[in-house]
Design a protein around this motif. Structure first.
Motif, PDB file in Angstrom:
ATOM      1  N   VAL A 151      -7.278   1.721  -9.076  1.00  0.00           N
ATOM      2  CA  VAL A 151      -8.336   1.221  -8.328  1.00  0.00           C
ATOM      3  C   VAL A 151      -9.056   0.015  -8.771  1.00  0.00           C
ATOM      4  O   VAL A 151      -9.218  -1.070  -8.399  1.00  0.00           O
ATOM      5  CB  VAL A 151      -9.219   2.349  -7.774  1.00  0.00           C
ATOM      6  N   LEU A 153      -8.399  -1.777 -11.397  1.00  0.00           N
ATOM      7  CA  LEU A 153      -7.222  -2.981 -11.534  1.00  0.00           C
ATOM      8  C   LEU A 153      -6.807  -3.509 -10.269  1.00  0.00           C
ATOM      9  O   LEU A 153      -7.174  -5.033 -10.091  1.00  0.00           O
ATOM     10  CB  LEU A 153      -6.085  -2.414 -12.032  1.00  0.00           C
ATOM     11  N   GLY A 154      -6.878  -2.795  -9.030  1.00  0.00           N
ATOM     12  CA  GLY A 154      -6.779  -3.585  -7.691  1.00  0.00           C
ATOM     13  C   GLY A 154      -7.692  -4.223  -7.590  1.00  0.00           C
ATOM     14  O   GLY A 154      -7.793  -5.458  -7.146  1.00  0.00           O
ATOM     15  N   VAL A 155      -8.900  -3.876  -7.575  1.00  0.00           N
ATOM     16  CA  VAL A 155     -10.256  -4.619  -7.183  1.00  0.00           C
ATOM     17  C   VAL A 155     -10.253  -5.868  -8.237  1.00  0.00           C
ATOM     18  O   VAL A 155     -10.558  -7.053  -7.450  1.00  0.00           O
ATOM     19  CB  VAL A 155     -11.423  -3.845  -7.548  1.00  0.00           C
ATOM     20  N   LEU A 157      -7.774  -7.623  -9.464  1.00  0.00           N
ATOM     21  CA  LEU A 157      -6.715  -8.479  -8.832  1.00  0.00           C
ATOM     22  C   LEU A 157      -7.128  -9.102  -7.631  1.00  0.00           C
ATOM     23  O   LEU A 157      -6.878 -10.182  -7.335  1.00  0.00           O
ATOM     24  CB  LEU A 157      -5.433  -7.581  -8.695  1.00  0.00           C
ATOM     25  N   ILE A 158      -7.511  -8.221  -6.821  1.00  0.00           N
ATOM     26  CA  ILE A 158      -8.239  -8.924  -5.425  1.00  0.00           C
ATOM     27  C   ILE A 158      -9.312  -9.856  -5.894  1.00  0.00           C
ATOM     28  O   ILE A 158      -9.263 -11.164  -5.293  1.00  0.00           O
ATOM     29  CB  ILE A 158      -9.172  -7.942  -4.639  1.00  0.00           C
TER      30      ILE A 158
ATOM     31  N   ILE B 221       1.822  -4.425 -11.291  1.00  0.00           N
ATOM     32  CA  ILE B 221       1.059  -4.257 -10.110  1.00  0.00           C
ATOM     33  C   ILE B 221       2.065  -3.617  -8.996  1.00  0.00           C
ATOM     34  O   ILE B 221       1.684  -2.816  -8.217  1.00  0.00           O
ATOM     35  CB  ILE B 221       0.334  -5.188  -9.731  1.00  0.00           C
ATOM     36  N   LEU B 224       2.833  -0.036  -9.657  1.00  0.00           N
ATOM     37  CA  LEU B 224       1.982   0.678  -9.441  1.00  0.00           C
ATOM     38  C   LEU B 224       1.583   0.684  -8.132  1.00  0.00           C
ATOM     39  O   LEU B 224       1.296   2.049  -7.636  1.00  0.00           O
ATOM     40  CB  LEU B 224       0.576   0.015  -9.960  1.00  0.00           C
ATOM     41  N   GLY B 261      -1.006 -12.349  -2.263  1.00  0.00           N
ATOM     42  CA  GLY B 261      -1.207 -11.108  -2.543  1.00  0.00           C
ATOM     43  C   GLY B 261      -2.178 -10.348  -2.077  1.00  0.00           C
ATOM     44  O   GLY B 261      -2.171  -8.870  -2.390  1.00  0.00           O
ATOM     45  N   PHE B 262      -3.214 -11.020  -1.517  1.00  0.00           N
ATOM     46  CA  PHE B 262      -4.405 -10.335  -1.289  1.00  0.00           C
ATOM     47  C   PHE B 262      -4.345  -9.106  -0.379  1.00  0.00           C
ATOM     48  O   PHE B 262      -4.747  -7.891  -0.417  1.00  0.00           O
ATOM     49  CB  PHE B 262      -5.310 -10.988  -0.280  1.00  0.00           C
ATOM     50  N   TYR B 265      -2.531  -5.855  -2.391  1.00  0.00           N
ATOM     51  CA  TYR B 265      -3.674  -5.334  -3.142  1.00  0.00           C
ATOM     52  C   TYR B 265      -4.379  -4.430  -2.428  1.00  0.00           C
ATOM     53  O   TYR B 265      -5.091  -3.288  -2.791  1.00  0.00           O
ATOM     54  CB  TYR B 265      -4.393  -6.358  -3.924  1.00  0.00           C
ATOM     55  N   SER B 266      -4.934  -5.127  -1.288  1.00  0.00           N
ATOM     56  CA  SER B 266      -6.002  -4.370  -0.346  1.00  0.00           C
ATOM     57  C   SER B 266      -5.365  -2.966   0.270  1.00  0.00           C
ATOM     58  O   SER B 266      -5.962  -2.066  -0.010  1.00  0.00           O
ATOM     59  CB  SER B 266      -6.299  -5.263   0.497  1.00  0.00           C
ATOM     60  N   MET B 268      -3.112  -1.334  -1.363  1.00  0.00           N
ATOM     61  CA  MET B 268      -2.900  -0.287  -2.499  1.00  0.00           C
ATOM     62  C   MET B 268      -4.395   0.390  -2.494  1.00  0.00           C
ATOM     63  O   MET B 268      -4.349   1.612  -2.738  1.00  0.00           O
ATOM     64  CB  MET B 268      -2.555  -1.069  -3.873  1.00  0.00           C
ATOM     65  N   VAL B 269      -5.283  -0.364  -2.649  1.00  0.00           N
ATOM     66  CA  VAL B 269      -6.740   0.321  -2.846  1.00  0.00           C
ATOM     67  C   VAL B 269      -7.049   1.131  -1.785  1.00  0.00           C
ATOM     68  O   VAL B 269      -7.522   2.328  -1.931  1.00  0.00           O
ATOM     69  CB  VAL B 269      -7.811  -0.697  -3.068  1.00  0.00           C
ATOM     70  N   LEU B 272      -4.971   4.217  -2.144  1.00  0.00           N
ATOM     71  CA  LEU B 272      -5.573   5.126  -3.312  1.00  0.00           C
ATOM     72  C   LEU B 272      -6.905   5.945  -2.914  1.00  0.00           C
ATOM     73  O   LEU B 272      -7.311   6.773  -3.264  1.00  0.00           O
ATOM     74  CB  LEU B 272      -5.930   4.347  -4.364  1.00  0.00           C
TER      75      LEU B 272
END
Lengths: 362, 286
Positions: A151, A153-155, A157-158, B221, B224, B261-262, B265-266, B268-269, B272
């Protein structure tokens, strides 16, 4: 009568524990030594002007300011990792947010004088990062270490993606140029050689460090350690575990933001490099290099890391990552708790060898 | 539209082959190996070297990439990874980041930082029209290979004795050990196989995914995300997650390139947060 005796009793019972806590919070000689060395490093740059050279200490002010700033970033990670036990791989996000906030405030606030004030810029950087930290802290509460890593890492990356895409505001991949802060406290201008930058960074870093040191030796800090030890038991004795974690994560984001702001102000530049993944990874490495959970670990780790980077990049530019990787693998496999862990093990060996004088050591 | 779907499926299939090893090893040993992409990079670069330096046929490169990556995987597993199973997730992450750094710098040193290009055999290039969709021959090739692999994997895991041992070990390693299953051996084998698949994926993807020294970090990523969305208890979960991710990524890049990629990634978050155990995971209550 009975009331007085009762308070006596409670005072006597509280005595040893509170004394121990007080003594744990006392400043030690090696801490003075540490900050003394930091000041001496700064003063050593004045030596050539006085007619002699200092051979050992590098006279690279910009490098030293950067070490201080990276140390501050590592300190913020140490707060969450070393004390609260929260694993994070996205501290670079807050660092970058701080850097861009301070950079933008300095760039566009130039006309409106107070906005380009460096201290105000740092406050803004910290607050911006803190707000994002607070907003994302709820994500970190859930799940295991692995989820947290992903999470955070995801933040990160965003945020990196945002910085790259919002070209109009951030300047995209070219970075934010023309960051000119006004003088510190209206007295000291940022100069070409980085004198002001160094003392400014040292002052801010020390201030943040001092605050963190007070914090971790307070009941708040001890509650964090309890949560790290066993969150379930901490909750059972009535600690607001989630609230504590949110607080410390937000605070850590704030400090990381301040560090980012410092870097933007002292280098007069903010670039996507400051939010990149390697920033998060590097700062985590610094904490691990130095040793987590002592506050000094991050600072020492940052110094070692940055000096090593400077040294190795001179020998083999661009391949120094290789050596970082090797060191990291060896550290994980063989060394517990980084440099501080090594030093503590060494000092314990020394103490065991030399029998203490009566009463000098427990 | 169909073309995008097709390309997305091909891309997703590739991602599945790349990441399935990681999913299984993560579920099996609870070991987070961020350096999984390094094995894929090994396969990809092996292909580049074999084809461009020695002129060996592309079809020989694929099994070679599989074998070399698998051998590399089992070597590292026995020498380094096995020491880290009882350490914390943080240690494992740091260790694998260290491995990524070493691999990146080493490849940079040997091969240079630029992106590597391979020339596929002529009959794999080109496109043809089918039901209004323009289909790349190579992408079809990738889909066929990956599809066969997926079926084979599903068969091995679902039908063979080794597969049932593997599933038992994933479900509860301690009980499996108690029943006399050699979990360590199974894990080493699975790790080797997973690394080999990653290498094969790297070889297949050498011309689709950009092959340069930052490969392990860039695609980390994606792996993941596949794990996050697919979960680690089955292989059908990661499979659908990969396809979904592939289609979403290709479609996203095609329709709204500006946010890049926005979206993923969103996603994924969000996944999660709301389903930490994965979107397609069986809900295992213990």
């Amino acid at each position: 009568m009975s009331v007085a005796s009762a308070t006596d009793m409670s005072a006597a019972a509280a005595g040893p524990a509170s004394l121990r806590l007080m003594s744990a919070a006392r400043w030690r000689w090696y801490e003075f030594l540490f900050w003394g060395i930091a000041v001496a490093c700064g003063l050593s740059t004045l030596a050539p002007a006085l007619g002699f050279t200092v051979p050992v200490i590098p006279t690279k002010l910009m490098l030293m300011s950067e070490i201080l700033i990276l140390g501050l970033l590592a300190l913020s990670i140490d707060l969450t990792l070393g004390y609260a036990g929260l694993v994070t791989l996205g501290q670079g996000a807050f660092f970058g947010i701080g850097a861009y906030t301070a950079g933008l405030m300095a760039k566009y606030g130039a006309g409106v004088a107070p906005l380009s004030d460096p201290l105000l810029g740092l406050l803004g950087a910290g607050l911006a990062a803190g707000v994002v930290g607070f907003a994302t802290s709820f994500l970190v509460l859930r799940g295991s270490d692995l989820t947290r890593l992903m999470v955070t890492l995801g933040v990160a990356l965003i945020v990196e993606e945002l910085v790259n895409k919002l070209k109009d505001i951030t300047g995209g991949t070219d970075g934010l140029q023309g960051v000119m802060s006004s003088s510190v406290l209206g007295i000291w201008d940022f100069d070409l050689y980085g004198y002001t930058a160094f003392w400014y960074a040292l002052g801010i870093t020390f201030l943040c460090f001092w605050f963190c040191r007070r914090l971790v030796n307070s009941p708040f800090g001890y509650s964090l350690r309890a949560i790290k030890g066993n969150a379930l038991r901490a909750r059972a004795i009535g600690m607001p575990v989630n609230a504590r974690l949110i607080q410390v994560y937000t605070l850590s984001a704030f400090i990381a933001g301040v560090a980012g702001g410092l870097l933007a102000q002292t280098t007069q530049f903010a670039s996507p490099d400051m939010v990149a993944f390697h920033r998060s990874a590097d700062s985590l490495l610094m904490v691990i290099f130095g040793g987590a959970g002592h506050l000094y670990g991050g600072l020492i780790g940052a110094a070692i890391f940055r000096v090593m980077q400077d040294f190795l990049s001179n020998i083999t530019p661009q391949y120094w990552l290789f050596w970082v990787g090797i060191v990291l693998i060896l550290l994980v496999l063989f060394v517990r708790n980084g440099v501080i862990g090594l030093m503590m093990a060494a000092s314990q060996k020394y103490i065991a060898k030399v029998p203490p004088k009566s009463g000098a050591l427990k | 539209m169909l073309t995008i779907l097709f390309d997305g499926v091909a891309y997703g299939m590739l991602l599945f082959v790349l990441s399935v090893g990681l999913c299984v090893t993560l579920g099996l040993m609870n070991f987070i190996n961020l350096a999984h992409g390094a094995f894929a990079m090994a396969g990809g670069y092996l292909t580049v070297v074999m084809m461009n330096w020695y002129g060996i046929s592309f079809y020989w490169c694929l099994p070679a990439a599989f074998i070399v990556s698998a051998v590399l995987g089992v070597f590292l597993e026995r020498t380094l990874y096995s020491r880290l199973y009882d350490k914390t997730h943080l240690d494992q992450v740091l260790f694998s980041i260290g491995l990524i750094f070493v691999a990146t710098a080493a490849v940079d040193y040997v091969m240079g930082a630029s992106q590597q290009i391979i020339n596929l055999p002529a009959h794999l290039n080109g496109r043809f029209e089918f039901l209004g969709a323009s289909i790349g021959v190579y992408r079809l090739f990738v889909i066929v290979i990956c599809g066969l692999l997926t079926v084979a994997l599903q068969f091995v895991i679902g039908r063979t004795r080794f597969g049932s041992r593997l599933r038992a070990s994933v479900d509860d390693g301690r009980v499996a050990r108690g029943l006399g299953i050699d979990v360590t051996f199974i894990f080493a084998l699975t790790f080797a196989f997973g690394s080999g698949l990653a290498g094969l994926g790297g070889a297949l993807g050498a011309s689709i995914l950009s092959m340069d020294p930052t490969f392990p970090l860039k695609y980390m990523i994606y792996f993941l995300i596949v794990i996050a969305v697919g979960g680690t208890t089955t292989i059908t979960g990661p499979f659908f997650a990969s396809i979904l991710l592939g289609v979403a990524d290709v479609a996203g890049k095609y329709f709204v390139p500006s946010i890049g990629g926005f979206i993923i990634y969103s996603i994924m978050v969000l996944v999660l947060i709301f389903k930490p155990e994965g979107l397609f995971a069986r809900s295992t209550k213990r």
